[in-house]
Design an enzyme around this catalytic site. Structure first.
Site, mmCIF file in Angstrom:
data_model
loop_
_atom_site.group_PDB
_atom_site.id
_atom_site.type_symbol
_atom_site.label_atom_id
_atom_site.label_comp_id
_atom_site.label_asym_id
_atom_site.label_seq_id
_atom_site.Cartn_x
_atom_site.Cartn_y
_atom_site.Cartn_z
ATOM 1 N N ASP A 1 0.822 -1.211 0.000
ATOM 2 C CA ASP A 1 0.000 0.000 0.000
ATOM 3 C C ASP A 1 0.861 1.270 0.000
ATOM 4 O OD1 ASP A 1 -2.365 1.408 0.052
ATOM 5 O OD2 ASP A 1 -2.787 1.032 2.163
ATOM 6 N N GLY B 1 0.111 5.325 -4.515
ATOM 7 C CA GLY B 1 -0.513 6.575 -4.953
ATOM 8 C C GLY B 1 -0.076 7.760 -4.096
ATOM 9 N N HIS C 1 2.863 3.402 -8.909
ATOM 10 C CA HIS C 1 2.701 1.969 -9.198
ATOM 11 C C HIS C 1 3.938 1.419 -9.906
ATOM 12 C CE1 HIS C 1 -1.277 2.309 -7.756
ATOM 13 N NE2 HIS C 1 -1.794 2.925 -8.801
ATOM 14 N N GLU D 1 -11.901 -4.611 -5.582
ATOM 15 C CA GLU D 1 -12.392 -3.219 -5.432
ATOM 16 C C GLU D 1 -11.643 -2.244 -6.349
ATOM 17 O OE1 GLU D 1 -11.825 -4.882 -2.085
ATOM 18 O OE2 GLU D 1 -13.859 -5.544 -2.548
ATOM 19 N N LEU E 1 11.052 -20.648 -4.444
ATOM 20 C CA LEU E 1 10.016 -19.737 -3.948
ATOM 21 C C LEU E 1 8.759 -19.780 -4.815
ATOM 22 C CD1 LEU E 1 9.231 -17.218 -2.087
ATOM 23 C CD2 LEU E 1 10.104 -15.815 -3.968
ATOM 24 N N ARG F 1 1.810 -5.057 6.030
ATOM 25 C CA ARG F 1 1.102 -4.011 5.287
ATOM 26 C C ARG F 1 1.876 -2.714 5.426
ATOM 27 N NH1 ARG F 1 -5.267 -2.605 4.371
ATOM 28 N NH2 ARG F 1 -4.867 -0.893 2.927
HETATM 29 C C1 V07 Z 1 1.434 -4.216 -9.593
HETATM 30 C C2 V07 Z 1 3.236 -2.886 -8.457
HETATM 31 C C3 V07 Z 1 3.428 -3.182 -7.011
HETATM 32 C C4 V07 Z 1 2.721 -2.219 -6.117
HETATM 33 C C5 V07 Z 1 1.253 -2.443 -5.982
HETATM 34 C C6 V07 Z 1 0.340 -2.243 -7.149
HETATM 35 C C7 V07 Z 1 0.959 -2.028 -8.488
HETATM 36 C C8 V07 Z 1 3.893 -6.671 -10.147
HETATM 37 C C9 V07 Z 1 2.795 -7.265 -10.753
HETATM 38 C C10 V07 Z 1 2.738 -8.579 -11.363
HETATM 39 C C11 V07 Z 1 1.560 -9.329 -11.352
HETATM 40 C C12 V07 Z 1 1.506 -10.593 -11.918
HETATM 41 C C13 V07 Z 1 2.644 -11.121 -12.478
HETATM 42 C C14 V07 Z 1 3.823 -10.412 -12.499
HETATM 43 C C15 V07 Z 1 3.859 -9.152 -11.950
HETATM 44 C C16 V07 Z 1 1.755 -6.338 -10.594
HETATM 45 C C17 V07 Z 1 -0.325 -5.392 -10.721
HETATM 46 C C18 V07 Z 1 0.121 -4.292 -10.026
HETATM 47 C C19 V07 Z 1 -1.746 -5.476 -11.173
HETATM 48 F F1 V07 Z 1 2.609 -12.350 -13.009
HETATM 49 N N1 V07 Z 1 3.557 -5.498 -9.649
HETATM 50 N N2 V07 Z 1 2.252 -5.264 -9.917
HETATM 51 N N3 V07 Z 1 0.471 -6.425 -11.000
HETATM 52 N N4 V07 Z 1 1.869 -3.091 -8.895
#
Ligand code: V07
Length: 255
Positions: A35, A38, A52, A82, A146, A203
């Protein structure tokens, strides 16, 4: 044996004294609510999506660290049910992050023997997101290091209602008697059926809520909170979380 792990030192992440983690008491399954992305961006006068993007870089560092210290499962809350309510441009950007992440990082995941998995309602994700993640899951399915488990379009209440419906339908079909329903049967109907339960929840960003994340699975987990925003989180914070986990276990762990 205590373990010391030197981690990448740079301007943003100065080397800190190792806390001396006990190798035999590393949590097996760490779940993280990432978290504050933003807010991190807003504080710098940047658009939320910049937070992000920065947060995605932190995921790479934390995956490396978790695999180095011997965590077995790392579950990351990447996108909640959400999150669809956010502005369209932000949702579109988030749905491209798995593609972006894997295009540069999949080779290292393979090299590190990491297995990629997901929990959540996968089938309604955009096609490009599904394609990239499926490819990563396919290419890492035989890895036994992992388990990197991304919660994508995940909501814990939805997951539990779905489990109830599955069990109820077996009762209705006459395949199952109500008296046979127990905790382990319920667990078997959750997305996490093949995973051990998380023993540590982290968190970031000062919020101290579960926000519909793994409500059932976290029943016995230790909770660890920090004010640090996810893009500022690094190995030293993770190490501190593991260190505090070990000390709580020492104090309350019984025999
Ligand atoms: C997302 C980056 C981390 C901060 C929180 C929200 C934004 C890595 C992935 C990801 C997901 C699946 C995968 C490989 C990488 C990701 C979303 C958002 C939607 F197989 N970071 N990240 N997916 N954030």
């Amino acid at each position: 044996m205590p373990i010391k792990f030197p981690f990448k030192k740079d301007k943003k992440h100065p080397r800190t004294e190792p806390l001396g983690l006990e190798e035999s008491h590393i949590p097996k399954h760490v779940a993280i609510i990432m978290d504050g992305n933003g807010r991190w961006a807003k504080n710098r006068g940047m658009p939320r999506i910049a937070g992000h993007k920065e947060g995605m870089g932190v995921v790479k560092r934390i995956v490396r660290y978790a695999s180095d210290v011997g965590v077995k499962v790392l579950t990351l809350y990447a996108f909640s049910t959400e999150n669809w309510k956010r502005p369209k441009n932000e949702v579109d950007f988030l749905m491209k992050l798995p593609v972006d992440f894997l295009s540069t990082y999949l080779p290292e995941l393979i090299e590190r023997n990491v297995q990629v998995r997901t929990i959540g309602d996968f089938d309604v994700l955009p096609a490009h997101t599904q394609k990239a993640v499926k490819e990563a899951m396919e290419k890492t399915k035989d890895n036994d290091g992992l388990i990197l488990n991304f919660a994508l379009n995940y909501g814990s209440r939805f997951e539990m209602v779905h489990a109830v419906k599955q069990i109820a339908s077996k009762v209705q079909q006459g395949e199952l008697d109500i008296s046979e329903i127990d905790e382990s049967m319920f667990s078997q109907e959750l997305y996490t059926s093949e995973l051990i339960e998380p023993d540590l929840l982290i968190r970031t960003s000062g919020e101290q809520r579960l926000s519909n994340f793994l409500l059932w699975q976290l029943a016995y987990a230790e909770f660890w909170f920090t004010e640090v925003y996810w893009p500022d989180f690094d190995e030293s914070h993770f190490e501190k979380a593991l260190y505090d986990f070990q000390n709580r276990k020492r104090r309350f762990g019984g025999v």
